[in-house]
Write an enzyme that holds these catalytic residues in place. Structure first.
Site, mmCIF file in Angstrom:
data_model
loop_
_atom_site.group_PDB
_atom_site.id
_atom_site.type_symbol
_atom_site.label_atom_id
_atom_site.label_comp_id
_atom_site.label_asym_id
_atom_site.label_seq_id
_atom_site.Cartn_x
_atom_site.Cartn_y
_atom_site.Cartn_z
ATOM 1 N N SER A 42 0.478 -1.430 -0.206
ATOM 2 C CA SER A 42 0.159 -0.215 0.234
ATOM 3 C C SER A 42 0.801 1.245 0.002
ATOM 4 C CB SER A 42 -0.519 -0.396 1.082
ATOM 5 O OG SER A 42 -0.047 0.143 2.171
ATOM 6 N N ASP A 334 -3.495 7.928 7.551
ATOM 7 C CA ASP A 334 -4.690 6.985 8.667
ATOM 8 C C ASP A 334 -3.651 6.415 9.371
ATOM 9 O OD1 ASP A 334 -3.249 4.684 6.887
ATOM 10 O OD2 ASP A 334 -5.205 5.046 5.749
ATOM 11 N N HIS A 337 -0.830 4.129 7.010
ATOM 12 C CA HIS A 337 0.360 5.038 6.287
ATOM 13 C C HIS A 337 0.551 6.540 6.216
ATOM 14 C CE1 HIS A 337 -2.549 1.947 4.507
ATOM 15 N NE2 HIS A 337 -1.581 2.370 3.800
#
Ligand SMILES: *[C@@H]1O[C@H](CO)[C@@H](O)[C@H](O)[C@H]1NC(C)=O
Length: 388
Positions: A42, A334, A337
């Site tokens: 990610s 978040d 991340h």
């Protein structure tokens, strides 16, 4: 006096080298050739997971992801805007590199194979992600179609001139190990790290055998300081971080560094850019104001302590979440991340970082085929960061 004159001598060497580098780069810059191929999780997924069947936690296709307006809306990037590889493509005068799974995307400047949740080991989040071995198979497909499109000679040149950016491993240690009691019973941490690094080394060698020569690596950040692990920290350590997570990241980074050093000797023409993302981010977590941030601990988007629950977007089991007023003030976007601002700062560091922090090549050296500068070349630490 002797010391002073030798400093002046070094200074001239430094100036000459710098101007040589500058002229080399300005002539190379005129042509927007080259390609960027991206593998990972990610940290660099730009939308592949929008096209696979997975759980909402592995997709960033809802607001407020992408809220800062650079893109029209959520794109699949786990950020308020861009991620590191978007900046790198820009600095290299390349267009944004499209996700491999995006229908009818043009791959003549590269492709992005990354998948949120993905790991080096196929066991990591199995069935929910595109793991690294599959990302490599997808690369072979792109290589085949480039050969058909451009012809053998041109495709071979594109592949050998391209930069291969690899950012993966966090999920192997988070969900794959710390979140998986069975793995922890089967393997002690050292053996597990060895498996991850062994498989990553095989992936690098597989790319090399297909013609790849220039590699760049995003090493792992202090995983224990992710808001999600801070929130789950059973025994708060002094730093508030979950030490077992950070130790695995450190062990991984050290092993990766050693492997890359030996690959440089073993594989002819193998060039790479690596850096110490661990210390770089740790400094921003501990001293956010030094770098223009106000908060190095709490996620901008999420809920619970430190914003550590991955609820951002409200499309998961818990639908309530909080959103900060200004993501630019936060290190963390978040619970897992960092914000766009961190991505941008790190992209800059990798692009033109000095040999004190990035090396043996920085990304600018790799893209524009410049000689690497060594610490001995510049002698005195230039202004800037030294996070190695
Ligand atoms: C790669 O990972 C597998 C587990 O998926 C492990 O059994 C194997 O030993 C690893 N290979 C290397 C070279 O470390």
């Amino acid at each position: 006096m002797a010391r002073l004159s030798s400093c002046i001598g070094y200074f001239f060497v430094f100036v000459i080298l710098q101007s040589f580098r500058a002229s080399a780069s300005s002539s190379a810059r005129k042509t927007a050739s080259g390609a960027l191929f991206i593998f990972g999780d990610s940290s660099v997924d730009v939308g592949n997971n929008n096209y696979i069947t997975t759980i909402p936690e592995n997709q960033a296709d809802v607001k407020p992801y992408g809220q800062n307006g650079f893109f029209e809306g959520p794109t699949g990037r786990f950020s308020d805007g861009r991620v590191i590889v978007d900046y790198i493509a820009d600095y290299a005068n390349l267009p944004l590199i499209p996700p491999f799974l995006q229908p009818s995307a043009d791959h003549t400047h590269g492709a992005n194979f990354a998948s949120a949740g993905g790991g080096v080991l196929p066991e990591t989040n199995q069935g929910l992600v595109i793991d690294l071995p599959t990302q490599l198979k997808n690369f072979e497909e792109v290589q085949k179609s480039l050969t058909e499109k451009l012809g053998e000679a041109q495709a071979t040149e594109l592949i050998s001139e391209a930069v291969y950016f690899i950012s993966i491993g966090s999920n192997d240690y988070l969900g794959g190990y710390l979140g998986n009691p069975k793995m922890q019973e089967t393997y002690i941490p050292e053996v597990y790290v060895g498996m991850v690094i062994g498989n990553l080394t095989n992936a690098i060698q597989a790319l090399y055998e297909r013609g790849a020569r220039k590699f760049a690596f995003l090493s792992l950040c202090p995983l224990g300081c992710l808001p999600v692990l801070r929130a789950m920290n059973p025994k708060a350590s002094e730093s508030g971080c979950f030490e077992a997570g950070s130790s695995l990241a450190l062990a991984h980074n050290n092993a990766l560094k050693a492997i890359l050093t030996s690959l440089e000797y073993i594989l002819k023409g193998f060039k790479y850019c690596n850096s110490n993302f661990y210390n770089w981010l740790d400094d921003r977590i501990k001293n956010p104001s030094k770098y223009g941030f106000k908060d190095g601990v709490n996620a901008c988007c999420g809920s619970g302590p430190y914003g550590g629950l991955l609820t951002c977007g409200g499309n998961k089991k818990v639908t309530e979440f909080q959103l900060c007023n200004n993501a630019d003030e936060h290190v963390w976007w978040d619970s897992f991340h960092p914000t766009e601002r961190i991505h941008e700062q790190f992209a800059k560091a990798l692009w033109n970082g000095s040999p004190f922090s990035v090396g043996p090549y920085n990304l600018e050296d790799l893209f524009f085929n410049k000689e690497k500068l060594t610490i001995a070349d510049i002698v005195d630490a230039p202004d800037g960061e030294h996070f190695q």
